[in-house]
Design an enzyme around this catalytic site. Structure first.
Site, PDB file in Angstrom:
ATOM      1  N   HIS A 268      41.149 -57.965 -13.629  1.00  0.00           N
ATOM      2  CA  HIS A 268      41.678 -56.666 -13.182  1.00  0.00           C
ATOM      3  C   HIS A 268      41.530 -56.564 -11.657  1.00  0.00           C
ATOM      4  CE1 HIS A 268      43.023 -52.662 -13.327  1.00  0.00           C
ATOM      5  NE2 HIS A 268      42.127 -52.091 -14.115  1.00  0.00           N
ATOM      6  N   HIS A 309      52.872 -60.851 -13.923  1.00  0.00           N
ATOM      7  CA  HIS A 309      52.280 -59.545 -14.214  1.00  0.00           C
ATOM      8  C   HIS A 309      52.576 -59.174 -15.657  1.00  0.00           C
ATOM      9  CE1 HIS A 309      51.327 -55.252 -13.807  1.00  0.00           C
ATOM     10  NE2 HIS A 309      50.633 -55.618 -12.761  1.00  0.00           N
ATOM     11  N   ASP A 367      48.408 -58.624  -5.661  1.00  0.00           N
ATOM     12  CA  ASP A 367      47.230 -59.352  -5.201  1.00  0.00           C
ATOM     13  C   ASP A 367      47.548 -60.577  -4.357  1.00  0.00           C
ATOM     14  OD1 ASP A 367      45.248 -57.729  -6.359  1.00  0.00           O
ATOM     15  OD2 ASP A 367      45.781 -58.514  -8.326  1.00  0.00           O
TER      16      ASP A 367
HETATM   17  N1  CMC Z   1      51.388 -69.410 -12.943  1.00  0.00           N
HETATM   18  C1  CMC Z   1      51.974 -70.266 -13.800  1.00  0.00           C
HETATM   19  N2  CMC Z   1      52.453 -69.887 -14.996  1.00  0.00           N
HETATM   20  C2  CMC Z   1      52.357 -68.609 -15.343  1.00  0.00           C
HETATM   21  C3  CMC Z   1      51.763 -67.670 -14.498  1.00  0.00           C
HETATM   22  C4  CMC Z   1      51.261 -68.102 -13.259  1.00  0.00           C
HETATM   23  N3  CMC Z   1      50.694 -67.262 -12.403  1.00  0.00           N
HETATM   24  N4  CMC Z   1      51.775 -66.448 -15.084  1.00  0.00           N
HETATM   25  C5  CMC Z   1      52.354 -66.639 -16.268  1.00  0.00           C
HETATM   26  N5  CMC Z   1      52.717 -67.941 -16.425  1.00  0.00           N
HETATM   27  C6  CMC Z   1      53.412 -68.507 -17.558  1.00  0.00           C
HETATM   28  C7  CMC Z   1      52.527 -68.550 -18.794  1.00  0.00           C
HETATM   29  O1  CMC Z   1      51.810 -69.757 -18.869  1.00  0.00           O
HETATM   30  C8  CMC Z   1      53.531 -68.398 -19.904  1.00  0.00           C
HETATM   31  O2  CMC Z   1      54.124 -69.648 -20.126  1.00  0.00           O
HETATM   32  P1  CMC Z   1      54.672 -70.022 -21.608  1.00  0.00           P
HETATM   33  O3  CMC Z   1      55.808 -69.078 -21.868  1.00  0.00           O
HETATM   34  O4  CMC Z   1      55.140 -71.441 -21.441  1.00  0.00           O
HETATM   35  O5  CMC Z   1      53.538 -69.853 -22.547  1.00  0.00           O
HETATM   36  C9  CMC Z   1      54.589 -67.482 -19.287  1.00  0.00           C
HETATM   37  O6  CMC Z   1      54.489 -67.649 -17.873  1.00  0.00           O
HETATM   38  C10 CMC Z   1      54.369 -66.017 -19.612  1.00  0.00           C
HETATM   39  O7  CMC Z   1      53.047 -65.743 -19.291  1.00  0.00           O
HETATM   40  P2  CMC Z   1      52.152 -64.693 -20.005  1.00  0.00           P
HETATM   41  O8  CMC Z   1      50.746 -65.102 -19.879  1.00  0.00           O
HETATM   42  O9  CMC Z   1      52.710 -64.355 -21.328  1.00  0.00           O
HETATM   43  O10 CMC Z   1      52.410 -63.488 -19.057  1.00  0.00           O
HETATM   44  P3  CMC Z   1      51.631 -62.228 -19.159  1.00  0.00           P
HETATM   45  O11 CMC Z   1      52.606 -61.215 -18.785  1.00  0.00           O
HETATM   46  O12 CMC Z   1      50.924 -62.048 -20.419  1.00  0.00           O
HETATM   47  O13 CMC Z   1      50.459 -62.477 -18.080  1.00  0.00           O
HETATM   48  C11 CMC Z   1      49.264 -62.468 -16.074  1.00  0.00           C
HETATM   49  C12 CMC Z   1      50.426 -61.887 -16.894  1.00  0.00           C
HETATM   50  C13 CMC Z   1      49.048 -61.550 -14.878  1.00  0.00           C
HETATM   51  C14 CMC Z   1      47.974 -62.486 -16.907  1.00  0.00           C
HETATM   52  C15 CMC Z   1      49.616 -63.878 -15.639  1.00  0.00           C
HETATM   53  O14 CMC Z   1      50.866 -63.868 -15.000  1.00  0.00           O
HETATM   54  C16 CMC Z   1      48.572 -64.499 -14.736  1.00  0.00           C
HETATM   55  O15 CMC Z   1      47.568 -64.997 -15.215  1.00  0.00           O
HETATM   56  N6  CMC Z   1      48.798 -64.466 -13.362  1.00  0.00           N
HETATM   57  C17 CMC Z   1      47.849 -64.986 -12.414  1.00  0.00           C
HETATM   58  C18 CMC Z   1      46.685 -64.018 -12.216  1.00  0.00           C
HETATM   59  C19 CMC Z   1      47.088 -62.797 -11.384  1.00  0.00           C
HETATM   60  O16 CMC Z   1      47.736 -62.888 -10.366  1.00  0.00           O
HETATM   61  N7  CMC Z   1      46.630 -61.617 -11.851  1.00  0.00           N
HETATM   62  C20 CMC Z   1      46.881 -60.348 -11.171  1.00  0.00           C
HETATM   63  C21 CMC Z   1      47.807 -59.499 -11.955  1.00  0.00           C
HETATM   64  S1  CMC Z   1      48.276 -57.992 -11.097  1.00  0.00           S
HETATM   65  C22 CMC Z   1      46.904 -56.998 -11.252  1.00  0.00           C
HETATM   66  C23 CMC Z   1      47.217 -55.528 -11.184  1.00  0.00           C
HETATM   67  O17 CMC Z   1      48.353 -55.060 -11.304  1.00  0.00           O
HETATM   68  O18 CMC Z   1      46.244 -54.780 -11.065  1.00  0.00           O
END
Ligand code: CMC
Length: 454
Positions: A268, A309, A367
């Site tokens: 977070h 995100h 971020d």
């Molecule tokens: N780099 C590479 N691949 C990614 C990334 C990334 N940063 N983010 C998502 N993917 C891939 C993921 O592996 C998945 O692939 P597949 O469809 O082959 O399984 C696909 O994209 C969809 O990902 P997801 O995990 O279902 O996406 P999500 O919406 O559940 O997750 C997230 C979002 C933020 C957890 C993820 O994008 C991530 O871990 N990002 C890096 C950490 C980050 O920057 N976090 C800050 C978020 S903003 C905080 C706020 O608003 O307060």
């Protein structure tokens, strides 16, 4: 909310269909009201993490993740970030409308009059280890505010709620700066009423009694804007925590402390630190290709930090403003050739042109640039999540107030039961074709505690 007809839920187990109302909010997708489902069908919905469930109705913040839109009380974040200051945005979140000039003056003055900490609370700091994480100090000190304001802790009293909100918004920067000074072994710098909210925070953080400190106006404006960008973000984990804590009638200081504890988690409030570490690890533009390859490799746990995100499947509108702010701050500080900044710009460009990131709708989030800005301004990495907690306090308070005023907000989450050994506890009754799960309760496994009374 406006009625939009009904949805019919059909059951394969023979239970008669159940009709559920559909409502339309003024913005966002329609919702199916499932509150009557338990009573009508004896079943709950299963939606771990509430990913498909609106936990409340809210008028405060609206996000359209597909379009990359973020509104506070109906105003686009871009307009607020460019035309308002942070305290105006606090007023907006708390009151639903932007203040006029006298209202703004009064709001600013009231915040200023609440910035000092009770001297007995100041003594709490010496009980912490010098190397305590500032978020640990925040959780403790903000929670401890509950012990100091007994005269205004009646949460059913609107004036008490308002005073508590002023106290929290005003004291968060002081509590933060004192956590930093304590860690540095420097004397606490008390607030100065001649300074505005952000100037005062920078003064308490970076001034010492030995010499005059003048906050740089470009950095003040940049930090003010960053506070606006972080002020609220609808029903995220920490906001839901504050609402849930508040639903029991807990006092606002305890609720905000709970929100800070949730925000501390790396998923977070800690992503900007992870992003900065990643940039350090990549180290050089020539190594970007290698890391992009790793991010795309399913067998590699590496992810591009600051990208993607849960809600935004388009550009996070805050990220664009952050990039612009980052340019401004680094320029002002003569750091526009900063190695990590150049690396970040190039990495963003390459990722945005890459099919993997395009097809998965992965864009930079808030971020991606914030850590670079904080570092350039002189904030140590451990302070990054605290810089998130200060502004988010205004959003938490607005959400807490809204929750208190909403008669529908009774919290009691439910679970899909699994036995102590992990087995599903509700098994189908062979004698019934159409089992009502409530009748199956006696079939649940129970364990017997073989212990005499003590
Ligand atoms: N780099 C590479 N691949 C990614 C990334 C990334 N940063 N983010 C998502 N993917 C891939 C993921 O592996 C998945 O692939 P597949 O469809 O082959 O399984 C696909 O994209 C969809 O990902 P997801 O995990 O279902 O996406 P999500 O919406 O559940 O997750 C997230 C979002 C933020 C957890 C993820 O994008 C991530 O871990 N990002 C890096 C950490 C980050 O920057 N976090 C800050 C978020 S903003 C905080 C706020 O608003 O307060």
């Amino acid at each position: 909310m406006v009625s939009k007809g009904t949805a019919t839920l059909n059951f394969s187990n023979g239970h008669p269909p159940v009709e559920l109302p559909i409502y339309s909010g003024s913005v966002g997708p329609d919702v199916v009201d499932i509150r009557a489902l338990g009573g009508k069908a004896g079943m709950f919905t299963y939606d771990p993490g509430f990913m498909s469930t609106a936990s409340c109705s809210s008028t405060i913040t609206y996000i359209d993740g597909d379009k990359g839109v973020l509104l506070y009380r109906g105003y686009p974040i871009e307009q607020l970030a460019q035309q308002c200051d942070f305290l105006e945005v606090c007023y907006l979140l708390l009151n639903g409308e932007l203040p006029n000039a006298p209202q703004k003056q009064q709001f600013d003055d009231t915040v200023k009059r609440h910035t000092m900490l009770h001297e007995q609370l100041v003594r709490f700091y010496s009980g912490f280890r010098r190397d305590a994480h500032p978020m640990a100090v925040m959780v403790g000190v903000v929670g401890a505010l509950s012990a100091f304001y007994h005269e205004a802790m009646d949460i059913s009293d609107a004036r008490h709620r308002e005073v508590s909100a002023f106290r929290l918004i005003a004291k968060l920067p002081t509590i933060t700066a004192m956590a930093y000074k304590y860690n540095q072994g420097q004397p606490f710098m008390y607030p100065r009423n001649s300074l505005n909210y952000v100037e005062n925070f920078m003064h308490m953080m970076f001034a010492t009694p030995c010499e005059e400190y003048r906050p740089n106006p470009v950095l003040v404006r940049a930090l003010d804007r960053i506070l606006i960008l972080h002020a609220d973000h609808e029903q995220n984990a920490s906001t839901s925590t504050v609402r849930l804590a508040g639903s029991s009638g807990a006092n606002p200081f305890a609720c905000i402390s709970a929100g800070i504890a949730c925000l501390w988690g790396p998923a977070h409030g800690g992503a900007n630190e992870a992003c900065l570490k990643m940039l350090e690890e990549i180290g050089d533009v020539s190594r970007i290709g290698q890391y992009i390859k790793r991010a795309k490799d399913k067998d590699d746990s590496f992810k591009l930090m600051g990208f993607g995100h849960r809600v935004y499947k388009n550009f996070d509108p805050r990220a664009k403003l952050m990039r612009e702010t980052c340019h401004g701050v680094l320029n002002e500080l003569g750091l526009k050739d900063d190695r990590l900044f150049k690396l970040a710009v190039e990495l963003e460009k390459i990722a945005l042109e890459d099919d993997y990131f395009i097809s998965k709708k992965l864009y930079p989030n808030v971020d991606f640039y914030s850590g670079l800005i904080y570092q350039a301004m002189g904030f140590p990495v451990a302070m990054f999540p605290v810089l998130f907690a200060i502004p988010r306090t205004s959003g938490w308070l607005a959400q807490w107030q809204e929750m208190r005023a909403d008669a529908e907000q009774k919290h009691r989450l439910r679970q899909a039961g699994r036995g102590p050994d992990g087995e599903a506890q509700i098994t189908e009754d062979p004698d019934h074709d159409a089992p009502d799960v409530r009748e199956l309760l006696p079939l649940r496994k129970q364990r017997v505690l073989h212990r005499g009374l003590v």
